[in-house]
Write an enzyme that holds these catalytic residues in place. Structure first.
Site, mmCIF file in Angstrom:
data_model
loop_
_atom_site.group_PDB
_atom_site.id
_atom_site.type_symbol
_atom_site.label_atom_id
_atom_site.label_comp_id
_atom_site.label_asym_id
_atom_site.label_seq_id
_atom_site.Cartn_x
_atom_site.Cartn_y
_atom_site.Cartn_z
ATOM 1 N N ASN A 1 0.873 -1.184 0.000
ATOM 2 C CA ASN A 1 0.000 0.000 0.000
ATOM 3 C C ASN A 1 0.907 1.232 0.000
ATOM 4 O OD1 ASN A 1 -1.802 2.045 0.513
ATOM 5 N ND2 ASN A 1 -2.308 1.375 2.591
ATOM 6 N N LYS B 1 0.157 4.317 -0.266
ATOM 7 C CA LYS B 1 -0.451 5.527 0.327
ATOM 8 C C LYS B 1 -0.169 6.726 -0.584
ATOM 9 C CE LYS B 1 -0.196 3.290 4.766
ATOM 10 N NZ LYS B 1 -0.143 3.361 6.212
ATOM 11 N N HIS C 1 -9.638 1.293 4.823
ATOM 12 C CA HIS C 1 -8.361 1.428 5.533
ATOM 13 C C HIS C 1 -8.557 2.332 6.753
ATOM 14 C CE1 HIS C 1 -4.252 2.611 6.431
ATOM 15 N NE2 HIS C 1 -3.889 1.485 5.833
ATOM 16 N N GLU D 1 -6.884 4.678 7.900
ATOM 17 C CA GLU D 1 -6.665 6.113 7.631
ATOM 18 C C GLU D 1 -7.909 6.727 6.983
ATOM 19 O OE1 GLU D 1 -2.932 5.656 5.553
ATOM 20 O OE2 GLU D 1 -2.044 4.982 7.439
ATOM 21 N N GLU E 1 -5.702 -5.016 10.436
ATOM 22 C CA GLU E 1 -4.654 -4.020 10.662
ATOM 23 C C GLU E 1 -4.924 -3.294 11.977
ATOM 24 O OE1 GLU E 1 -2.616 -2.792 6.740
ATOM 25 O OE2 GLU E 1 -4.318 -1.475 7.037
ATOM 26 N N GLY F 1 2.295 2.136 10.825
ATOM 27 C CA GLY F 1 3.239 3.247 10.701
ATOM 28 C C GLY F 1 3.940 3.590 12.002
ATOM 29 N N SER G 1 3.140 -2.187 10.210
ATOM 30 C CA SER G 1 4.596 -2.200 10.403
ATOM 31 C C SER G 1 5.259 -3.529 10.022
ATOM 32 C CB SER G 1 4.969 -1.813 11.834
ATOM 33 O OG SER G 1 4.544 -0.495 12.119
HETATM 34 P P1 PGA Z 1 2.677 0.232 7.592
HETATM 35 O O1 PGA Z 1 1.238 0.450 6.899
HETATM 36 O O2 PGA Z 1 3.219 -1.062 7.067
HETATM 37 O O3 PGA Z 1 3.488 1.422 7.175
HETATM 38 O O4 PGA Z 1 2.428 0.174 9.069
HETATM 39 C C1 PGA Z 1 0.348 -0.621 6.709
HETATM 40 C C2 PGA Z 1 -0.959 -0.107 6.162
HETATM 41 O O5 PGA Z 1 -1.402 0.963 6.594
HETATM 42 O O6 PGA Z 1 -1.590 -0.738 5.282
#
Ligand code: PGA
Length: 249
Positions: free
Chosen positions: A9, A11, A95, A97, A167, A173, A213
């Site tokens: 992903n 982003k 997601h 976010e 997640e 993140g 992460s």
């Molecule tokens: P990350 O993001 O691996 O940077 O924690 C995962 C995601 O948000 O899909």
């Protein structure tokens, strides 16, 4: 047997040129392998160009979001039909976010999931609890609500193309990956909830992937768990070398 899925992903990262360079390097570094499915989710602006480069490579393209209507006066939005037209086979839906920063509630996510499957766009349906919810002992309640409301009115046939991504918000993140055991516990619960609604044989075929992460050092332990069928990778998917290490866990 569930084929492992590793999805990157991106982003809001990478220009068109950077995206195309990445796709070319990925094709060189990763020889197509029938024992896993690799997906990249570029920003909207790069989807068409990346899909063109990756055509025939066995690497699939996902969108990071979509609108639930097919077309119309929705300034700034992108429909499932447009994404399929641009070369997407998957779309990330719900997601954390999107939920936290853009106010997407379970009912909106339900409509987006419906729109995606209506256009044969396979949803990567994201669920997961916040740190407060985990600390209050509400992890299972929260993921169960997200599943039931997100998949409200979905039949067994409807859910077949869906990939669920667990997640935990506190692991995204933050560099704080859930331990393989913590993740496995929730993945098994998700499969059990799906089994109760849709039957155990269908739940047994369902892909439940982990995100938060994930990096080359943690992927092996996660993939050794019986109910973890892959990973949705953010930060570590932006670099070809680390993404390929994760793919080749
Ligand atoms: P990350 O993001 O691996 O940077 O924690 C995962 C995601 O948000 O899909």
């Amino acid at each position: 047997m569930r084929l492992p899925i590793i999805a990157g992903n991106w982003k809001m990262h990478k220009t068109v040129r950077e995206s195309v360079d990445f796709a070319r390097q990925l094709m060189i570094a990763y020889a197509e392998s029938p024992d896993r499915r690799v997906i990249v989710a570029p920003p909207f602006t790069s989807i068409y160009a990346v899909a063109a480069v990756l055509m025939g490579s066995g690497i699939h393209v996902a969108a990071q979001n979509l609108h639930d209507k097919q077309a119309g006066a929705f300034t700034g939005e992108i429909s499932a039909a447009m994404l399929v037209d641009a070369g997407c086979e998957y779309a990330i839906v719900g997601h954390s976010e999107r939920r936290a920063l853009f106010g997407e509630r379970d009912d909106v996510i339900n409509r987006k999931l419906r729109a995606a499957i209506s256009f044969d766009l396979r949803p990567i349906f994201c669920i997961g609890e916040t740190l407060d919810e985990r600390e209050a002992g509400r992890t299972f309640t929260v993921v169960e609500r997200q599943i039931k409301e997100g998949l409200n009115n979905f039949t067994a046939d409807d859910i077949k193309p869906i990939v669920i991504a667990y997640e935990p918000v506190w692991a995204i993140g933050t560099g704080r990956t859930a331990t393989p055991e913590q993740a496995q516990e929730v993945h098994a619960y998700i499969r059990a909830v799906m089994g109760k609604i849709y039957g155990d044989s269908l739940a047994g075929l369902l892909h439940v992937i982990y995100g938060g992460s994930v990096n080359p050092g943690t992927i092996g332990g996660l993939m050794a768990q019986p109910d973890i069928d892959g990973a949705l990778v953010g930060g570590a998917s932006l670099d070809v070398e680390s993404f390929v290490k994760i793919i080749q866990f």
